[in-house]
Design a protein around this motif. Structure first.
Motif, PDB file in Angstrom:
ATOM      1  N   PHE A  13      66.305   8.158  41.544  1.00  0.00           N
ATOM      2  CA  PHE A  13      65.455   7.795  40.528  1.00  0.00           C
ATOM      3  C   PHE A  13      64.811   8.975  39.581  1.00  0.00           C
ATOM      4  O   PHE A  13      64.942   9.079  38.416  1.00  0.00           O
ATOM      5  CB  PHE A  13      64.018   6.902  40.627  1.00  0.00           C
ATOM      6  CG  PHE A  13      63.281   6.474  39.471  1.00  0.00           C
ATOM      7  CD1 PHE A  13      63.785   5.940  38.674  1.00  0.00           C
ATOM      8  CD2 PHE A  13      62.060   7.106  39.338  1.00  0.00           C
ATOM      9  CE1 PHE A  13      62.972   5.454  37.414  1.00  0.00           C
ATOM     10  CE2 PHE A  13      61.471   6.855  38.207  1.00  0.00           C
ATOM     11  CZ  PHE A  13      61.846   5.933  37.358  1.00  0.00           C
ATOM     12  N   ARG A  64      64.171   1.807  27.502  1.00  0.00           N
ATOM     13  CA  ARG A  64      63.122   2.453  28.166  1.00  0.00           C
ATOM     14  C   ARG A  64      61.626   1.728  27.886  1.00  0.00           C
ATOM     15  O   ARG A  64      60.904   1.849  28.482  1.00  0.00           O
ATOM     16  CB  ARG A  64      63.225   3.800  27.704  1.00  0.00           C
ATOM     17  CG  ARG A  64      62.772   3.876  26.142  1.00  0.00           C
ATOM     18  CD  ARG A  64      63.170   5.490  25.607  1.00  0.00           C
ATOM     19  NE  ARG A  64      62.538   6.436  26.558  1.00  0.00           N
ATOM     20  CZ  ARG A  64      61.379   6.916  26.401  1.00  0.00           C
ATOM     21  NH1 ARG A  64      60.491   6.573  25.397  1.00  0.00           N
ATOM     22  NH2 ARG A  64      60.744   7.669  27.164  1.00  0.00           N
ATOM     23  N   CYS A 111      73.075   4.280  34.956  1.00  0.00           N
ATOM     24  CA  CYS A 111      71.703   3.698  35.634  1.00  0.00           C
ATOM     25  C   CYS A 111      71.998   2.127  35.917  1.00  0.00           C
ATOM     26  O   CYS A 111      72.219   1.367  35.101  1.00  0.00           O
ATOM     27  CB  CYS A 111      70.497   3.952  34.638  1.00  0.00           C
ATOM     28  SG  CYS A 111      68.984   2.907  35.347  1.00  0.00           S
ATOM     29  N   ILE A 158      67.775  10.089  37.216  1.00  0.00           N
ATOM     30  CA  ILE A 158      67.734   9.115  36.371  1.00  0.00           C
ATOM     31  C   ILE A 158      66.808   9.354  35.347  1.00  0.00           C
ATOM     32  O   ILE A 158      66.951   9.299  34.124  1.00  0.00           O
ATOM     33  CB  ILE A 158      68.165   7.758  36.962  1.00  0.00           C
ATOM     34  CG1 ILE A 158      69.250   7.612  37.592  1.00  0.00           C
ATOM     35  CG2 ILE A 158      67.795   6.840  35.673  1.00  0.00           C
ATOM     36  CD1 ILE A 158      69.355   6.268  38.206  1.00  0.00           C
ATOM     37  N   CYS A 172      61.398  -1.002  30.478  1.00  0.00           N
ATOM     38  CA  CYS A 172      61.858  -0.782  31.907  1.00  0.00           C
ATOM     39  C   CYS A 172      60.702  -0.676  32.650  1.00  0.00           C
ATOM     40  O   CYS A 172      59.976   0.230  32.695  1.00  0.00           O
ATOM     41  CB  CYS A 172      62.812   0.219  31.803  1.00  0.00           C
ATOM     42  SG  CYS A 172      63.297   0.732  33.442  1.00  0.00           S
ATOM     43  N   PRO A 210      67.239   1.703  40.178  1.00  0.00           N
ATOM     44  CA  PRO A 210      67.879   3.103  39.527  1.00  0.00           C
ATOM     45  C   PRO A 210      67.725   4.150  40.625  1.00  0.00           C
ATOM     46  O   PRO A 210      66.582   4.645  41.021  1.00  0.00           O
ATOM     47  CB  PRO A 210      67.018   3.268  38.464  1.00  0.00           C
ATOM     48  CG  PRO A 210      65.919   2.339  38.673  1.00  0.00           C
ATOM     49  CD  PRO A 210      66.287   1.268  39.729  1.00  0.00           C
ATOM     50  N   ALA A 228      68.405  10.205  32.090  1.00  0.00           N
ATOM     51  CA  ALA A 228      68.793   8.962  31.381  1.00  0.00           C
ATOM     52  C   ALA A 228      67.908   8.113  30.502  1.00  0.00           C
ATOM     53  O   ALA A 228      67.992   7.944  29.523  1.00  0.00           O
ATOM     54  CB  ALA A 228      69.496   7.795  32.312  1.00  0.00           C
ATOM     55  N   CYS A 229      66.702   8.061  31.181  1.00  0.00           N
ATOM     56  CA  CYS A 229      65.707   7.390  30.661  1.00  0.00           C
ATOM     57  C   CYS A 229      65.422   7.801  28.995  1.00  0.00           C
ATOM     58  O   CYS A 229      65.049   6.910  28.156  1.00  0.00           O
ATOM     59  CB  CYS A 229      64.225   7.655  31.485  1.00  0.00           C
ATOM     60  SG  CYS A 229      64.612   6.551  33.002  1.00  0.00           S
ATOM     61  N   ASP A 246      60.860   0.073  35.957  1.00  0.00           N
ATOM     62  CA  ASP A 246      61.036   1.206  36.657  1.00  0.00           C
ATOM     63  C   ASP A 246      60.240   2.460  36.228  1.00  0.00           C
ATOM     64  O   ASP A 246      59.879   3.185  36.878  1.00  0.00           O
ATOM     65  CB  ASP A 246      62.459   1.568  37.224  1.00  0.00           C
ATOM     66  CG  ASP A 246      63.129   0.118  38.072  1.00  0.00           C
ATOM     67  OD1 ASP A 246      62.805  -0.096  38.950  1.00  0.00           O
ATOM     68  OD2 ASP A 246      64.027  -0.556  37.205  1.00  0.00           O
ATOM     69  N   ARG A 247      60.777   2.446  34.852  1.00  0.00           N
ATOM     70  CA  ARG A 247      60.187   3.520  34.227  1.00  0.00           C
ATOM     71  C   ARG A 247      58.555   3.740  33.803  1.00  0.00           C
ATOM     72  O   ARG A 247      58.055   4.614  34.238  1.00  0.00           O
ATOM     73  CB  ARG A 247      60.991   3.882  32.674  1.00  0.00           C
ATOM     74  CG  ARG A 247      60.473   5.116  32.163  1.00  0.00           C
ATOM     75  CD  ARG A 247      61.006   5.297  30.710  1.00  0.00           C
ATOM     76  NE  ARG A 247      60.482   4.423  29.601  1.00  0.00           N
ATOM     77  CZ  ARG A 247      59.289   4.642  29.244  1.00  0.00           C
ATOM     78  NH1 ARG A 247      58.801   5.995  29.438  1.00  0.00           N
ATOM     79  NH2 ARG A 247      58.796   3.978  28.255  1.00  0.00           N
ATOM     80  N   ARG A 259      69.820   0.098  36.703  1.00  0.00           N
ATOM     81  CA  ARG A 259      69.027  -0.953  35.863  1.00  0.00           C
ATOM     82  C   ARG A 259      69.425  -1.173  34.289  1.00  0.00           C
ATOM     83  O   ARG A 259      69.527  -2.367  34.004  1.00  0.00           O
ATOM     84  CB  ARG A 259      67.517  -0.325  35.971  1.00  0.00           C
ATOM     85  CG  ARG A 259      66.633  -1.207  35.273  1.00  0.00           C
ATOM     86  CD  ARG A 259      66.326  -2.453  36.090  1.00  0.00           C
ATOM     87  NE  ARG A 259      65.778  -2.303  37.279  1.00  0.00           N
ATOM     88  CZ  ARG A 259      65.974  -3.003  38.445  1.00  0.00           C
ATOM     89  NH1 ARG A 259      66.756  -4.117  38.370  1.00  0.00           N
ATOM     90  NH2 ARG A 259      65.445  -2.825  39.613  1.00  0.00           N
ATOM     91  N   LEU A 260      69.882  -0.189  33.869  1.00  0.00           N
ATOM     92  CA  LEU A 260      70.557  -0.293  32.649  1.00  0.00           C
ATOM     93  C   LEU A 260      71.704  -1.153  32.615  1.00  0.00           C
ATOM     94  O   LEU A 260      71.790  -2.305  31.663  1.00  0.00           O
ATOM     95  CB  LEU A 260      71.113   1.114  32.133  1.00  0.00           C
ATOM     96  CG  LEU A 260      71.883   1.041  30.675  1.00  0.00           C
ATOM     97  CD1 LEU A 260      71.117   0.782  29.643  1.00  0.00           C
ATOM     98  CD2 LEU A 260      72.518   2.507  30.458  1.00  0.00           C
ATOM     99  N   TYR A 311      69.921  -4.720  32.609  1.00  0.00           N
ATOM    100  CA  TYR A 311      69.639  -5.210  31.336  1.00  0.00           C
ATOM    101  C   TYR A 311      70.697  -5.383  30.436  1.00  0.00           C
ATOM    102  O   TYR A 311      70.789  -6.747  29.866  1.00  0.00           O
ATOM    103  CB  TYR A 311      68.754  -4.080  30.874  1.00  0.00           C
ATOM    104  CG  TYR A 311      67.246  -3.864  31.320  1.00  0.00           C
ATOM    105  CD1 TYR A 311      66.755  -4.923  32.216  1.00  0.00           C
ATOM    106  CD2 TYR A 311      66.679  -2.621  31.635  1.00  0.00           C
ATOM    107  CE1 TYR A 311      65.338  -5.024  32.880  1.00  0.00           C
ATOM    108  CE2 TYR A 311      65.594  -2.603  32.240  1.00  0.00           C
ATOM    109  CZ  TYR A 311      64.829  -3.780  32.740  1.00  0.00           C
ATOM    110  OH  TYR A 311      63.666  -3.513  33.366  1.00  0.00           O
TER     111      TYR A 311
HETATM  112  S1  SF4 Z   1      64.538   3.485  31.371  1.00  0.00           S
HETATM  113 FE1  SF4 Z   1      65.590   4.800  32.773  1.00  0.00          FE
HETATM  114  S2  SF4 Z   1      65.547   3.485  34.613  1.00  0.00           S
HETATM  115 FE2  SF4 Z   1      65.096   1.906  33.023  1.00  0.00          FE
HETATM  116  S3  SF4 Z   1      67.291   1.310  32.379  1.00  0.00           S
HETATM  117 FE3  SF4 Z   1      66.929   2.814  31.148  1.00  0.00          FE
HETATM  118  S4  SF4 Z   1      67.704   4.678  32.210  1.00  0.00           S
HETATM  119 FE4  SF4 Z   1      67.528   2.926  33.864  1.00  0.00          FE
END
Ligand code: SF4
Lengths: 301, 1151
Positions: free
Chosen positions: A274, A288, A17, A277, A291, A271, A281-282, A293-294, A19-20, A23
């Motif tokens: 999306f 999470r 991801c 992901i 985040c 991401p 992934a989230c 986005d989530r 965004r991951l 971070y």
């Molecule tokens: S929560 Fe989801 S979108 Fe946010 S960084 Fe983690 S994997 Fe990526």
């Protein structure tokens, strides 16, 4: 090198991801660590194998190598394993027994694969670098072995389950197309590429040498046997070679590397795709809880 | 609720006083036969009857209240029993000893600590303490077959700690000590010698019984039998060996039966189906890969499996017993007793010489919910009974806690055995559910074989009802369909009430979704979320709720400041920092908190927000180590005002977390926030999943949201509408339990281990769970289910039939055991007038659900409107909204829309007063329950003490003092102090105490107190007016006087007053004598003084008319009308444009 050189694991983080990556690598947000104990165990068997290889000569007898390995393991265990990582002495002892059994089996005097790994090792913890299409990669190879036809690089792991295999190599293309989310196998492909290409820049590489790459799962199979006085643990490992997959999917793998690499250097961290992901992934993502986005999808509900 | 009727809706709780017992109940109440057992069906008023019977003893038989002991399961039940008795008997009601089965033990052990050989200062171990001890004793476990992993890939759930905790739970509940287990199992060597016995039996089967015809198998059966006999004879006769020996005996008997059947077949006397020759080898587990060809897969009768699982439990137990013993030692060392331990210790004490003395404290023992008692509690009860004066109520059909150790036989056979003179009285008249629901319940429970007693529920006084009562919904055909959308549609229809099949529109709080297991709720909740249907999940930590997540993250960040993920969460969601500022904070190598506190504000794009976050974080971090967890939490919510940022649903979700926080740490002083607390939150789900479903806890019920809970939790509750999802054989199949054979062998004797088929037992329990679910419903029961392909058990396989005949009585396992064709049964039992909603109310909504909103000339459905608001809001944030353009102005009038169905309104004096002041504020606060405006946390609520808090504290003190018949100032002080510390309102304590002082300067303390905090509902021309009267006194002149306490500064004008006349109107319904005088008692700073006057009938009539007019007007409530004025300063919505400009800061409170 014209551009930033990146490691397969950094690339893989981005592939998981973007965004991951932002971070973890860019903003360096500290997430509470969850599995200290397996990290330490990794250090222990890696260093054990490294030290055994360093200390071993081509014609050391198997028993000598084996005894050396066990001695080194015991010392490494004491050095790196901390009682604080375990809720009980018994748990620690059990983990020790399991890891020890893995080393025992790897360096078994009668046919343990580790014997030849040690005898033929020409470099351990070998820093390799390469650049293709202006994208730099680097990494550290656990062990490089001299074979009859060339070089064989080994990456030692706990287990190889769920890793890139002949049957799953096609997922690489699907990941590239945004149809599947396969960061683990993509990571394996990145590692394969980085090591195979990287080792060619090393002084011990000679033109025409065949270069192979394998993952080796030291604890691929473990068994637990219960007895009236306690329990016995045994472990067995085996390798998984990905050289051929690399050759067969060369273009896909390098397209993946290019995309990922450019994403990182171009600082695109949205991401995407999306939905995929978010689904894949989230749920296990360390970030999470923070985040945006989530969370924005959750809040919208 | 329909507004044209004078009657309460059927489900409205009628005040107890108005209810007189029905004939069956009266017989029980007046009977003086003891011991008595009442098997009472669901909804028959068993607790009511028990309370009345106690009353009868005290009132009519002159039994002193303190000679009566009443036992029940939940604290709520014990409290409510005490309250009911108090309401009826006055202070005497408080003298009866109403306890839970656990708290009576606590009481006895505290009183007789010396005799029991324990430290009188012992405390009851909390779940967290138990878990801590388990972690400490892990190294005492003798790891042989138990893996030492404390956690595995799936977290702690499968690790050694959980194993030990579960093991201790199972054993201790049945009163099994580590010594008992040691004695039963013997040394490890012996257990290991036995461990492969099931394999040896299987080998015997495959060695001898592999013949290809009946005759060849018949020939070798004697050899197999001889081998089995040899195995058996090598076994001892104690403990585990006796159990195994018994198993082999049963198997040998089976061989004899097989031999007989085969012989009969050979002699031509008995027909056997094809492949029958495979049966002996199959039954004895001789086939390596399950059922061979010709033997049906679902026969499920490889009998050696039972031996195998018993032996493997024994191996586990052999390892864990040492851990159990160490756990007991640790408890002792820390001076703790766990929940089960309370009963164990007390039962032992009752067995000692002082037992008799203790039992002599009571003449009568009353027990509620007796079917849920476990073996220990049974012994306890019998030892407390003297002279056979025992009264027991319960319902064997509602016994659903067997899996937690309850012994259903307690209420049937065990009681019969213990009390020869036992009298039985039935209670079958139901006051809750409509008859069709009861018919289904009756029929379905008839399917229970082995049912001990037969009850048939019969509704009495059933009100007329025009609508479907029992409805079914067929699950959709697709394989993985959970049918959640069907239920969403059903609920939407129930809420709108527009469909002809429904008599009325229901409020969300009338509806309950009762599930067999949590998984069934998840998809439905998601649909509720989507549809905006409010819900409340009982006892759930709501970890997925975003709002709860943010609050939890704040606690995490405070507990572990290095946890930057949690800080980011808080900064993003509470302080709304922008991405750039978050990046600034995350940059650099310093920990985020340091950066937050140390970076010059001008480096941020939105310095105000950062400054606020900084200020809060600093303050809370300073507080962290000195404040108790609850205090810190309160400060956190106060300072950050975080709740304001939460949705209604999220606030509801937060309640459970608040409970956990309140209950954390059981000692007198609550510990501060620690990382351990955070960890315990994380383990909460995996480790104590079951603790929410013990019979000892009962959830709070929401009245404004659909209640979602497991059927186990719903026990004792009822709802106008009940939905039960996913009634299918698969989804309801009971899961097998560990240790059941071992536990039974240990408690009922070694030979009991294989005497019963536990799967069948659990299947019966599942049927009772279903019965409990059904009988929660009053008006409407909706069952959703379906049939899986393999559960039409219509044609029985011939081999199964043959097995059925051959199996001797001593083999408890039957073919197709564990099959639970619930949905098929439902179909068979459905009453004639049951409706199928699959294609109607479950597939489409009738009428307009949720109303519409008008915006910009468009009439929008609620969902579309919500999306539009979000879009507009986003546009505002992004600066994309072109100012001035008509289109984007959100017309306030459009908020007038969603009023179908009109919300049910109930008025109170305060709501009327609000309406008089400003119809808009009334609309916002009492009709739509609007959010208060954002309120800056720096005002009075934090710094000063709120008048409201002082007033509440005083009122509640007065109420409790009245309930406890406490009449001395010092005792009032005590109550007040306790309340203040409970609600952490110590700030308000001094002022509240001054109020108490002033109260005692008045004449009231010498008057007789007739009532306190008396709730009333007044029906005026079809409008409902509710409220509480602070106090009613009898003056020395024998006049009744209504008093309202005022702890505030404001003085009321008695001439113009409406509040007091309303109370007097209410008194007409409440008291037989007339009440004409009422007044205010000022105990605030302008007191102490009392001002009262008499109101004539004319006065009251005038106020009545006035109030009626108001209430009628309110029927046309609207957002549109408002009156601005001075009162706006108190309004929670004074940041709306209607308020005068001067009131831009948040509101204060008035009492
Ligand atoms: S929560 Fe989801 S979108 Fe946010 S960084 Fe983690 S994997 Fe990526």
């Amino acid at each position: 090198m014209s551009q930033e050189s990146l490691s397969p694991s950094a690339l893989a983080t981005y592939a998981t991801c973007p965004r991951l990556y932002d971070y973890r690598e860019v903003q360096d947000v500290n997430a509470p660590d969850r599995t200290e104990l397996y990290l330490n165990q990794g250090t222990i068997y890696h260093e054990t194998i490294e030290d055994v290889c360093e200390a071993t000569d081509r014609d050391d007898p198997p028993e000598v190598i084996h005894d050396r390995a066990m001695r080194i393991f015991d010392a490494k265990w004491d050095e790196h394993s901390s009682a604080d990582d375990y809720e009980s002495r018994a748990h620690r002892e059990y983990q020790r027994a399991e890891n020890r059994a893995a080393i025992e089996s790897f360096f078994a005097p009668d046919g343990g694969v580790g014997i030849s790994h040690a005898r033929r090792s020409i470099a351990t913890e070998c820093w390799v670098e390469c650049e293709v299409d202006g994208r730099g990669l680097h990494g550290k190879a656990d062990n490089v072995i001299r074979t009859d036809d060339g070089l064989h690089i080994f990456d030692y792991k706990r287990k190889t389950h769920g890793m890139l295999s002949d049957g799953t190599a096609e997922y690489l293309g699907e990941h590239l197309d945004g149809e599947a989310h396969e960061p683990k196998r993509v990571r394996n492909a990145f590692q394969t590429a980085a090591y195979i290409e990287g080792v060619k820049n090393e002084p011990f590489y000679e033109d025409g040498m065949e270069v192979q790459f394998s993952f080796y799962g030291l604890l691929n199979s473990t068994s637990f046997e219960s007895t009236p006085t306690g329990y016995d643990v045994s472990a067995r490992g085996w390798g998984r070679e990905t050289t051929e997959i690399y050759d067969d999917h060369y273009d896909t793998i390098w397209a993946l590397i290019r995309d990922t690499h450019d994403g990182i250097t171009g600082e695109t961290f949205e991401p995407e795709p999306f939905e995929l992901i978010n689904e894949e992934a989230c749920p296990d993502c360390d970030y999470r809880e923070m985040c945006a986005d989530r969370l924005s999808t959750e809040v919208r509900r | 609720m329909s507004d044209d009727s004078d009657e309460h809706p059927s489900w409205f709780p009628v005040p107890e006083e108005d209810v007189s017992p029905e004939p069956q109940q009266r017989t029980i109440i007046n009977s003086d036969a003891y011991p008595m057992r009442v098997l009472a069906g669901a909804g028959t008023g068993k607790t009511f009857t028990m309370v009345r019977k106690i009353e009868h003893l005290i009132d009519e038989e002159d039994v002193s209240p303190d000679r009566i002991l009443a036992l029940t399961f939940t604290n709520n039940a014990a409290d409510s029993m005490r309250e009911k008795l108090n309401a009826k008997l006055g202070a005497a009601g408080y003298d009866i000893d109403a306890y839970t089965y656990h708290s009576i033990c606590n009481e006895i052990l505290t009183d007789y600590a010396y005799e029991a050989g324990i430290d009188p200062d012992f405390e009851v171990a909390t779940d967290a303490e138990k878990y801590a001890i388990v972690l400490d004793v892990l190294d005492d476990i003798e790891y042989r077959s138990v893996k030492p992993n404390v956690y595995g890939s799936d977290g702690y759930a499968s690790g050694a700690a959980s194993k030990l905790l579960n093991f201790i739970g199972s054993m201790k509940r049945s009163g099994i000590t580590p010594d008992d287990i040691d004695a039963f199992l013997g040394p490890a060597d012996r257990v290991y010698e036995l461990a492969d016995l099931s394999e040896r039996v299987e080998n015997i089967a495959s060695d001898h019984l592999g013949g290809r015809s009946v005759s060849s198998v018949l020939d070798s059966l004697p050899d197999a039998r001889a081998d089995l006999v040899a195995e058996r004879d090598a076994l001892g006769t104690q403990g585990i060996e006796a159990s195994v020996r018994d198993f082999l005996d049963r198997i040998i008997e089976l061989c004899d039966e097989l031999e007989a059947a085969f012989e009969a077949h050979e002699a031509g006397d008995q027909a056997l189906p094809d492949n029958a020759y495979k049966l002996p080898k199959y039954l004895l587990g001789g086939y390596a890969n399950g059922a061979p060809k010709g033997i049906p897969d679902d026969l499920d009768l490889e009998l050696t499996e039972h031996l195998d699982s018993f032996l493997s439990d024994c191996l586990t137990a052999r390892d864990l017993t040492a851990g159990y013993a160490a756990y007991e030692r640790e408890l002792d060392e820390r001076n703790l007793i766990d929940f089960d331990g309370l009963v164990v210790e007390t039962a032992a004490l009752m067995d000692s010489p002082v037992g008799e003395e203790i039992a002599d404290r009571w003449d009568y023992v009353f027990c509620d919910e007796f079917q849920d008692t476990d073996r220990l509690q049974f012994d306890l009860v019998t030892s407390l009974v003297t002279d056979d004066n025992l009264f027991v109520v319960g319902d064997d059909d509602q016994a659903i806690y067997e899996w937690r150790g309850a012994n259903v036989a307690n209420i049937t056979d065990e009681l019969d055995r213990a009390f020869a003179a036992l009298e039985d009285e039935p209670l079958e008249e139901n006051f809750r559910s409509r008859q069709p629901i009861l018919n289904l319940a009756n029929e379905a429970i008839q399917k229970l074989d082995h049912r001990e007693r037969h009850k048939t529920l019969k509704r009495v006084n059933e009100p007329a009802y025009d609508g479907d009562t029992v409805a079914t919904v067929e699950l959709p055909d697709e394989d993985d369909a959970d049918g959640a959308t069907q239920l969403r549609t059903v609920v939407q229809n129930l809420l709108s009430g527009a469909a002809d099949n429904l008599e009325e529109a229901y409020n969300p709080g009338d509806i309950a979704l009762l599930v067999r297991k949590n998984d069934h709720a998840t998809p439905v909740i998601e649909e509720f979320e989507d549809a905006g249907i409010p819900y409340q999940v009982a006892g759930d930590l709501a970890t997925e709720s975003v709002g709860v997540g943010t609050v939890t993250a704040y606690l995490k960040a405070l507990a572990r400041p290095e946890d930057e993920v949690s800080w980011n969460r808080v900064l993003l969601m509470r302080y709304r920092l922008c991405d750039a500022d978050l990046r600034t904070l995350n940059a650099g190598d310093d920990p985020l908190v340091d950066t937050l506190c140390g970076t010059p504000l001008d480096e941020f794009e939105e310095p105000d927000r950062v400054a606020e976050a900084r200020e809060h974080a600093t303050e809370l971090l300073e507080l962290r180590d000195s404040a108790s967890l609850s205090h810190l939490y309160r400060e956190l919510t106060d300072i950050t005002n975080i709740e304001w940022y939460l949705s209604e649903q999220e606030r509801r979700d937060l309640a459970q977390l608040e409970d956990v926080i309140e209950q954390y740490g059981d000692s007198a002083v609550q510990p501060p926030l620690t990382p351990e607390f955070i960890d315990s939150l994380e383990h909460y789900d995996s480790l104590f999943d079951e603790s929410g479903s013990t019979p000892t806890s009962q959830p709070d019920v929401a009245d404004d949201a659909v209640n979602v809970m497991t059927i186990h939790k719903s026990k004792g509750l009822d709802f106008p509408v009940v939905l039960i999802p996913q009634v299918t054989a698969d989804e309801w199949a009971p899961s097998s339990r560990t240790y059941d054979a071992l536990e039974t062998g240990l408690s009922d004797g070694a030979e009991a281990a294989f005497a019963e088929d536990f799967v069948e037992r659990d299947g019966r329990e599942t049927r009772r769970v279903f019965h409990v679910g059904i009988t929660r419903a009053e008006d409407v029961l909706v069952l959703q289910g379906g049939i899986e392909d393999d559960d039409d058990a219509a044609d029985v396989h011939p081999v199964s039939e043959a097995v059925d005949e051959i199996l001797p009585a001593r083999i408890p396992w039957q073919p197709a055991r564990g099959q639970l064709p619930l949905w098929t049964d439902v179909q068979e039992c459905l009453p004639d007038d049951a409706a199928d909603w699959t294609d109607t109310l479950a597939s489409e909504t009738v009428g307009r659900v949720g109303g519409t909103v008008t915006h910009d000339g468009d009439e929008l459905a609620v969902e579309a409107a919500r999306d539009r608001v979000l879009d507009l809001a986003t546009a505002t944030l992004n600066g994309d909204l072109s100012p001035g353009a008509e289109r984007e102005t959100l017309q306030v009038t459009s908020l007038n829309g969603p009023s179908t169905p009109s919300p049910s309104l109930s008025h109170s004096y305060t709501s009327l007063a609000a309406y008089e002041e400003c119809p808009r504020s009334h609309y916002l606060d009492y009709v739509v329950n609007a959010f208060p405006d954002y309120q800056d946390a720096t005002n009075e609520a934090r710094d000063g003490v709120s008048q409201r808090e002082i007033g509440l504290l005083f009122h509640d003190t007065a109420e409790q003092a009245a309930n406890q018949a406490v009449d001395r100032g010092a005792e009032w002080y005590e109550i007040c102090e306790r309340l203040a510390s409970q609600r952490r309102a110590e700030d308000a304590l001094p002022a509240a105490k001054q109020c108490i002082d002033r109260y005692f300067e008045l004449d009231f303390p010498s008057y007789e107190l007739i009532d306190a905090e008396r709730e009333f509902e007044l029906d005026i021309d079809g409008h409902e007016l509710v409220g509480y009267i602070d106090a009613v006194y009898r003056t020395p002149d024998d006049e009744l006087l209504v008093i309202d306490y005022k702890a505030t500064e404001r003085h009321r004008d008695l001439e113009d007053d409406k509040q007091l006349p309303i109370y007097l109107l209410a008194c007409r319904d409440l008291y037989d004598e007339s009440v004409a005088r009422a007044g205010y008692a000022y105990v605030g700073e302008i007191g102490p003084t009392v001002e009262s006057r008499t109101f004539s009938d004319g006065d009251l009539a005038a106020v009545r008319d006035d109030v009626t007019a108001s209430m009628t007007r309110i029927a046309e409530f609207s957002f549109g009308r408002y009156t601005a004025g001075d009162h706006c300063q108190w309004c929670q919505h004074n940041q709306l444009a209607c308020a005068p400009d001067s009131f831009t800061v948040g509101p204060g409170f008035e009492e």
